[in-house]
Design a protein around this motif. Sequence first.
Motif, PDB file in Angstrom:
ATOM      1  N   ARG A   1      -0.286  -7.419  -0.811  1.00 47.27           N
ATOM      2  CA  ARG A   1      -0.531  -8.534  -1.738  1.00 47.27           C
ATOM      3  C   ARG A   1      -0.693  -8.022  -3.162  1.00 47.27           C
ATOM      4  NH1 ARG A   1      -3.862 -10.263   2.601  1.00 47.27           N
ATOM      5  NH2 ARG A   1      -5.733  -9.501   1.523  1.00 47.27           N
ATOM      6  N   ARG A   2      -1.418  -6.938  -3.305  1.00 44.62           N
ATOM      7  CA  ARG A   2      -1.721  -6.399  -4.636  1.00 44.62           C
ATOM      8  C   ARG A   2      -0.455  -5.929  -5.363  1.00 44.62           C
ATOM      9  NH1 ARG A   2      -5.836  -4.645  -7.733  1.00 44.62           N
ATOM     10  NH2 ARG A   2      -5.566  -2.738  -8.966  1.00 44.62           N
ATOM     11  N   ILE A   3       0.458  -5.301  -4.628  1.00 47.86           N
ATOM     12  CA  ILE A   3       1.690  -4.808  -5.250  1.00 47.86           C
ATOM     13  C   ILE A   3       2.473  -5.965  -5.870  1.00 47.86           C
ATOM     14  CG2 ILE A   3       3.957  -3.815  -4.753  1.00 47.86           C
ATOM     15  CD1 ILE A   3       2.521  -2.055  -2.638  1.00 47.86           C
TER      16      ILE A   3
ATOM     17  N   THR B   1       8.242  -4.226   3.566  1.00 51.36           N
ATOM     18  CA  THR B   1       7.191  -3.246   3.829  1.00 51.36           C
ATOM     19  C   THR B   1       6.537  -2.802   2.523  1.00 51.36           C
ATOM     20  OG1 THR B   1       8.683  -1.361   3.634  1.00 51.36           O
ATOM     21  CG2 THR B   1       8.499  -2.395   5.809  1.00 51.36           C
ATOM     22  N   LEU B   2       5.467  -2.026   2.649  1.00 53.90           N
ATOM     23  CA  LEU B   2       4.765  -1.545   1.460  1.00 53.90           C
ATOM     24  C   LEU B   2       5.687  -0.759   0.533  1.00 53.90           C
ATOM     25  CD1 LEU B   2       1.265  -0.334   2.743  1.00 53.90           C
ATOM     26  CD2 LEU B   2       1.733  -2.151   1.100  1.00 53.90           C
ATOM     27  N   SER B   3       6.424   0.203   1.097  1.00 50.26           N
ATOM     28  CA  SER B   3       7.298   1.025   0.260  1.00 50.26           C
ATOM     29  C   SER B   3       8.394   0.183  -0.376  1.00 50.26           C
ATOM     30  CB  SER B   3       7.903   2.172   1.074  1.00 50.26           C
ATOM     31  OG  SER B   3       8.703   1.674   2.127  1.00 50.26           O
ATOM     32  N   GLU B   4       8.914  -0.790   0.376  1.00 45.51           N
ATOM     33  CA  GLU B   4       9.950  -1.667  -0.176  1.00 45.51           C
ATOM     34  C   GLU B   4       9.388  -2.541  -1.292  1.00 45.51           C
ATOM     35  OE1 GLU B   4      12.675  -2.102   3.884  1.00 45.51           O
ATOM     36  OE2 GLU B   4      10.985  -3.443   3.524  1.00 45.51           O
TER      37      GLU B   4
ATOM     38  N   ALA C   1       8.908  -4.005  -7.048  1.00 43.73           N
ATOM     39  CA  ALA C   1       8.092  -4.116  -8.256  1.00 43.73           C
ATOM     40  C   ALA C   1       8.632  -3.210  -9.361  1.00 43.73           C
ATOM     41  CB  ALA C   1       6.642  -3.759  -7.935  1.00 43.73           C
ATOM     42  N   ALA C   2       9.084  -2.021  -8.979  1.00 42.89           N
ATOM     43  CA  ALA C   2       9.638  -1.089  -9.967  1.00 42.89           C
ATOM     44  C   ALA C   2      10.915  -1.653 -10.591  1.00 42.89           C
ATOM     45  CB  ALA C   2       9.911   0.260  -9.313  1.00 42.89           C
TER      46      ALA C   2
ATOM     47  N   ARG D   1       9.987  -4.318 -13.076  1.00 47.06           N
ATOM     48  CA  ARG D   1       9.424  -3.724 -14.295  1.00 47.06           C
ATOM     49  C   ARG D   1      10.540  -3.185 -15.190  1.00 47.06           C
ATOM     50  NH1 ARG D   1       5.475  -1.639 -10.780  1.00 47.06           N
ATOM     51  NH2 ARG D   1       6.540   0.380 -10.691  1.00 47.06           N
ATOM     52  N   LYS D   2      11.548  -2.598 -14.572  1.00 45.59           N
ATOM     53  CA  LYS D   2      12.663  -2.038 -15.340  1.00 45.59           C
ATOM     54  C   LYS D   2      13.443  -3.148 -16.036  1.00 45.59           C
ATOM     55  CE  LYS D   2      16.643   1.063 -14.863  1.00 45.59           C
ATOM     56  NZ  LYS D   2      17.428   1.886 -13.912  1.00 45.59           N
ATOM     57  N   ARG D   3      13.635  -4.263 -15.326  1.00 44.35           N
ATOM     58  CA  ARG D   3      14.388  -5.374 -15.914  1.00 44.35           C
ATOM     59  C   ARG D   3      13.615  -6.080 -17.019  1.00 44.35           C
ATOM     60  NH1 ARG D   3      15.385  -8.240 -10.285  1.00 44.35           N
ATOM     61  NH2 ARG D   3      16.476  -6.572  -9.214  1.00 44.35           N
ATOM     62  N   ASN D   4      12.300  -6.223 -16.809  1.00 41.75           N
ATOM     63  CA  ASN D   4      11.464  -7.022 -17.709  1.00 41.75           C
ATOM     64  C   ASN D   4      10.418  -6.163 -18.408  1.00 41.75           C
ATOM     65  OD1 ASN D   4      12.823  -9.275 -16.530  1.00 41.75           O
ATOM     66  ND2 ASN D   4      11.363  -9.245 -14.849  1.00 41.75           N
TER      67      ASN D   4
END
Length: 267
Positions: A7-9, A54-57, A62-63, A66-69
């Motif tokens: 949830r946090r990610i 999954t968590l890693s996905e 999220a990464a 972040r790169k796009r925005n």
Amino acid sequence: MKAWLARRILRRGNIRQIHIVGCSRSGTTMLHVAMSAFRGVELWPEESSATTPTLSERRDIAARFRKRNAASDAQNHLITKRNFGWFHRTETDEMIAKVRQEDMGLILMIRDPRDVMLSRHSASDSDDAYVDPEHWVRSIRAGEHLAAHLADEPRFLTVNYEELVQSPGKIETQLGECFGLSLRDGSPGLGAVKANFDASKGDFEPYIIQALHGVRDMSPASVGKWQHEKADPAAILRKHADAGPVFLRFCSQYGYPYEVALPDAAS
């Protein structure tokens, strides 16, 4: 702990999930691909449960956002689509919890059962129906369960397939109001599925595209095909011990006309 991290990610990345469910052949895949029309979305490329990814996905997603925005705090959305066994009670209860506790959006697709039953496997030489009565009944009951528990939730939306392909602009507006979505720059609108998909450079699993019989725009001609059949495709539902009553209830609830009375159980 893993659930909290998951949830946090998404929250830290300003990402909300929108999950699409409904019976097979009701337009779930088409809507999933069509939502590439909107700004700030990522389409999960395969069928999944509401707990995917999954968590890693999630970290990877999220990464990418972040790169796009990098210079924006805009709201982002991850669009996922139900798997084949989505109608199990453990799955639907998980969806209800995620809508209520994690602000997940949930879309329930519905379609005239006769057009659903008319659909055939595109990759098969057989004339077997894509959806059998048991699968249809379990899907409809799962949808009823979700609707009963989420009727008061603003992030739960029922989308009618017929309205989607005949008036995509209307559904586009509903999606915007319900989930805060807006068309990305240059998008010709929700109904232009192929143009939006090509522009998004979506990387779907091959079976997803095969289920659509190829990526193509929404077509009103896909509505009411059952009326041109010699035999009523829903006859198998009317004669089925469980499906018959569900068919009549579903048609009555969503305004699908039905003219044939349910036969006697003994007939």
